[in-house]
Design a protein around this motif. Structure first.
Motif, PDB file in Angstrom:
ATOM      1  N   TYR A  77       3.491 -42.561  68.650  1.00 42.71           N
ATOM      2  CA  TYR A  77       3.281 -43.243  69.925  1.00 42.71           C
ATOM      3  C   TYR A  77       4.581 -43.350  70.713  1.00 42.71           C
ATOM      4  CZ  TYR A  77      -1.461 -44.675  68.691  1.00 42.71           C
ATOM      5  OH  TYR A  77      -2.777 -44.679  68.366  1.00 42.71           O
ATOM      6  N   PHE A  78       5.662 -43.651  70.024  1.00 44.04           N
ATOM      7  CA  PHE A  78       6.964 -43.734  70.687  1.00 44.04           C
ATOM      8  C   PHE A  78       7.346 -42.391  71.290  1.00 44.04           C
ATOM      9  CE2 PHE A  78      11.612 -43.292  70.547  1.00 44.04           C
ATOM     10  CZ  PHE A  78      11.964 -44.311  71.414  1.00 44.04           C
ATOM     11  N   LEU A  79       7.139 -41.318  70.510  1.00 42.05           N
ATOM     12  CA  LEU A  79       7.440 -39.967  71.006  1.00 42.05           C
ATOM     13  C   LEU A  79       6.538 -39.619  72.188  1.00 42.05           C
ATOM     14  CD1 LEU A  79       9.065 -37.392  70.619  1.00 42.05           C
ATOM     15  CD2 LEU A  79       7.304 -36.623  69.022  1.00 42.05           C
ATOM     16  N   LEU A  80       5.274 -39.957  72.111  1.00 40.23           N
ATOM     17  CA  LEU A  80       4.330 -39.693  73.194  1.00 40.23           C
ATOM     18  C   LEU A  80       4.717 -40.439  74.461  1.00 40.23           C
ATOM     19  CD1 LEU A  80       1.664 -38.422  74.179  1.00 40.23           C
ATOM     20  CD2 LEU A  80       0.522 -40.492  73.354  1.00 40.23           C
ATOM     21  N   VAL A  81       5.030 -41.722  74.332  1.00 37.62           N
ATOM     22  CA  VAL A  81       5.406 -42.526  75.500  1.00 37.62           C
ATOM     23  C   VAL A  81       6.716 -42.016  76.092  1.00 37.62           C
ATOM     24  CG1 VAL A  81       6.146 -44.826  76.240  1.00 37.62           C
ATOM     25  CG2 VAL A  81       4.142 -44.575  74.780  1.00 37.62           C
ATOM     26  N   THR A  82       7.671 -41.704  75.255  1.00 37.27           N
ATOM     27  CA  THR A  82       8.953 -41.182  75.739  1.00 37.27           C
ATOM     28  C   THR A  82       8.747 -39.859  76.467  1.00 37.27           C
ATOM     29  OG1 THR A  82      10.096 -42.220  73.875  1.00 37.27           O
ATOM     30  CG2 THR A  82      11.269 -40.489  75.055  1.00 37.27           C
ATOM     31  N   THR A  83       7.935 -38.987  75.916  1.00 33.04           N
ATOM     32  CA  THR A  83       7.640 -37.702  76.554  1.00 33.04           C
ATOM     33  C   THR A  83       6.943 -37.916  77.890  1.00 33.04           C
ATOM     34  OG1 THR A  83       7.413 -36.709  74.371  1.00 33.04           O
ATOM     35  CG2 THR A  83       6.526 -35.478  76.229  1.00 33.04           C
ATOM     36  N   LEU A  84       5.977 -38.813  77.939  1.00 38.82           N
ATOM     37  CA  LEU A  84       5.273 -39.079  79.198  1.00 38.82           C
ATOM     38  C   LEU A  84       6.212 -39.644  80.260  1.00 38.82           C
ATOM     39  CD1 LEU A  84       1.852 -40.505  77.960  1.00 38.82           C
ATOM     40  CD2 LEU A  84       2.301 -38.274  79.002  1.00 38.82           C
ATOM     41  N   VAL A  85       7.119 -40.527  79.866  1.00 36.20           N
ATOM     42  CA  VAL A  85       8.076 -41.093  80.824  1.00 36.20           C
ATOM     43  C   VAL A  85       8.980 -39.984  81.365  1.00 36.20           C
ATOM     44  CG1 VAL A  85      10.083 -42.605  81.034  1.00 36.20           C
ATOM     45  CG2 VAL A  85       8.025 -43.433  79.910  1.00 36.20           C
ATOM     46  N   LEU A  86       9.482 -39.136  80.472  1.00 32.88           N
ATOM     47  CA  LEU A  86      10.360 -38.040  80.919  1.00 32.88           C
ATOM     48  C   LEU A  86       9.618 -37.058  81.827  1.00 32.88           C
ATOM     49  CD1 LEU A  86      12.409 -37.340  77.672  1.00 32.88           C
ATOM     50  CD2 LEU A  86      13.176 -38.476  79.757  1.00 32.88           C
ATOM     51  N   VAL A  87       8.380 -36.734  81.470  1.00 38.85           N
ATOM     52  CA  VAL A  87       7.577 -35.835  82.303  1.00 38.85           C
ATOM     53  C   VAL A  87       7.316 -36.469  83.668  1.00 38.85           C
ATOM     54  CG1 VAL A  87       5.288 -34.787  82.545  1.00 38.85           C
ATOM     55  CG2 VAL A  87       6.541 -34.575  80.389  1.00 38.85           C
ATOM     56  N   THR A  88       7.044 -37.754  83.692  1.00 34.86           N
ATOM     57  CA  THR A  88       6.827 -38.463  84.954  1.00 34.86           C
ATOM     58  C   THR A  88       8.080 -38.413  85.826  1.00 34.86           C
ATOM     59  OG1 THR A  88       5.263 -39.945  83.881  1.00 34.86           O
ATOM     60  CG2 THR A  88       6.161 -40.654  85.994  1.00 34.86           C
ATOM     61  N   ILE A  89       9.237 -38.642  85.215  1.00 32.75           N
ATOM     62  CA  ILE A  89      10.495 -38.583  85.963  1.00 32.75           C
ATOM     63  C   ILE A  89      10.723 -37.184  86.509  1.00 32.75           C
ATOM     64  CG2 ILE A  89      13.003 -38.731  85.722  1.00 32.75           C
ATOM     65  CD1 ILE A  89      12.521 -41.072  83.760  1.00 32.75           C
ATOM     66  N   LEU A  90      10.474 -36.170  85.677  1.00 30.07           N
ATOM     67  CA  LEU A  90      10.633 -34.785  86.144  1.00 30.07           C
ATOM     68  C   LEU A  90       9.666 -34.463  87.279  1.00 30.07           C
ATOM     69  CD1 LEU A  90      11.173 -32.860  82.795  1.00 30.07           C
ATOM     70  CD2 LEU A  90      12.841 -33.259  84.621  1.00 30.07           C
ATOM     71  N   LEU A  91       8.446 -34.944  87.188  1.00 31.87           N
ATOM     72  CA  LEU A  91       7.475 -34.704  88.265  1.00 31.87           C
ATOM     73  C   LEU A  91       7.908 -35.368  89.566  1.00 31.87           C
ATOM     74  CD1 LEU A  91       4.033 -35.024  86.442  1.00 31.87           C
ATOM     75  CD2 LEU A  91       5.020 -32.980  87.504  1.00 31.87           C
ATOM     76  N   ILE A  92       8.449 -36.559  89.454  1.00 31.31           N
ATOM     77  CA  ILE A  92       8.911 -37.251  90.662  1.00 31.31           C
ATOM     78  C   ILE A  92      10.031 -36.460  91.327  1.00 31.31           C
ATOM     79  CG2 ILE A  92      10.139 -39.302  91.488  1.00 31.31           C
ATOM     80  CD1 ILE A  92       8.482 -40.912  89.427  1.00 31.31           C
ATOM     81  N   PHE A  93      11.002 -36.012  90.550  1.00 37.21           N
ATOM     82  CA  PHE A  93      12.096 -35.231  91.133  1.00 37.21           C
ATOM     83  C   PHE A  93      11.605 -33.895  91.680  1.00 37.21           C
ATOM     84  CE2 PHE A  93      14.905 -38.070  88.648  1.00 37.21           C
ATOM     85  CZ  PHE A  93      15.725 -38.471  89.695  1.00 37.21           C
ATOM     86  N   ALA A  94      10.656 -33.273  90.983  1.00 37.60           N
ATOM     87  CA  ALA A  94      10.110 -32.006  91.461  1.00 37.60           C
ATOM     88  C   ALA A  94       9.378 -32.204  92.789  1.00 37.60           C
ATOM     89  CB  ALA A  94       9.168 -31.414  90.419  1.00 37.60           C
ATOM     90  N   MET A  95       8.596 -33.274  92.898  1.00 41.97           N
ATOM     91  CA  MET A  95       7.882 -33.544  94.147  1.00 41.97           C
ATOM     92  C   MET A  95       8.857 -33.837  95.281  1.00 41.97           C
ATOM     93  SD  MET A  95       4.442 -35.588  92.797  1.00 41.97           S
ATOM     94  CE  MET A  95       5.048 -37.077  93.407  1.00 41.97           C
ATOM     95  N   LYS A  96       9.924 -34.550  94.955  1.00 42.70           N
ATOM     96  CA  LYS A  96      10.924 -34.838  95.973  1.00 42.70           C
ATOM     97  C   LYS A  96      11.606 -33.552  96.440  1.00 42.70           C
ATOM     98  CE  LYS A  96      14.802 -37.773  97.021  1.00 42.70           C
ATOM     99  NZ  LYS A  96      15.550 -38.951  96.694  1.00 42.70           N
TER     100      LYS A  96
END
Length: 87
Positions: free
Chosen positions: A7-26
């Motif tokens: 769960y920790f790995l999943l949440v960490t991965t989702l947070v990192l993917v979310t951050i990458l998506l935000i920067f990509a959209m920007k």
């Protein structure tokens, strides 16, 4: 323990993917804005060039019309002189 670690790995991965998506959209948004600005500048430049060409053509046409009016005025003056002499 394996459940919490996954769960920790999943949440960490989702947070990192979310951050990458935000920067990509920007980044995509900035790139699109720049392309739109360039396209708008190009369209404005083309419009200005067409307007300048139209103004030059109108100036030439106006000069031709002025020449014609001058000739007509000369002929009219001649006709008026002949009519005064006859009358």
């Amino acid at each position: 323990m394996t459940g919490r670690e996954s769960y920790f790995l999943l949440v960490t991965t989702l947070v990192l993917v979310t951050i990458l998506l935000i920067f990509a959209m920007k980044y995509v948004s900035s790139a699109r804005r720049a392309r739109d600005r360039i396209a708008g500048d190009t369209a404005y430049r083309e419009l200005a060039e067409r307007t300048l060409k139209a103004q030059e053509e109108l100036t030439a046409t106006l000069a031709a019309i002025r020449g014609s009016v001058t000739q007509i005025e000369g002929r009219l003056a001649s006709v008026e002189k002949v009519l005064k002499d006859v009358g």
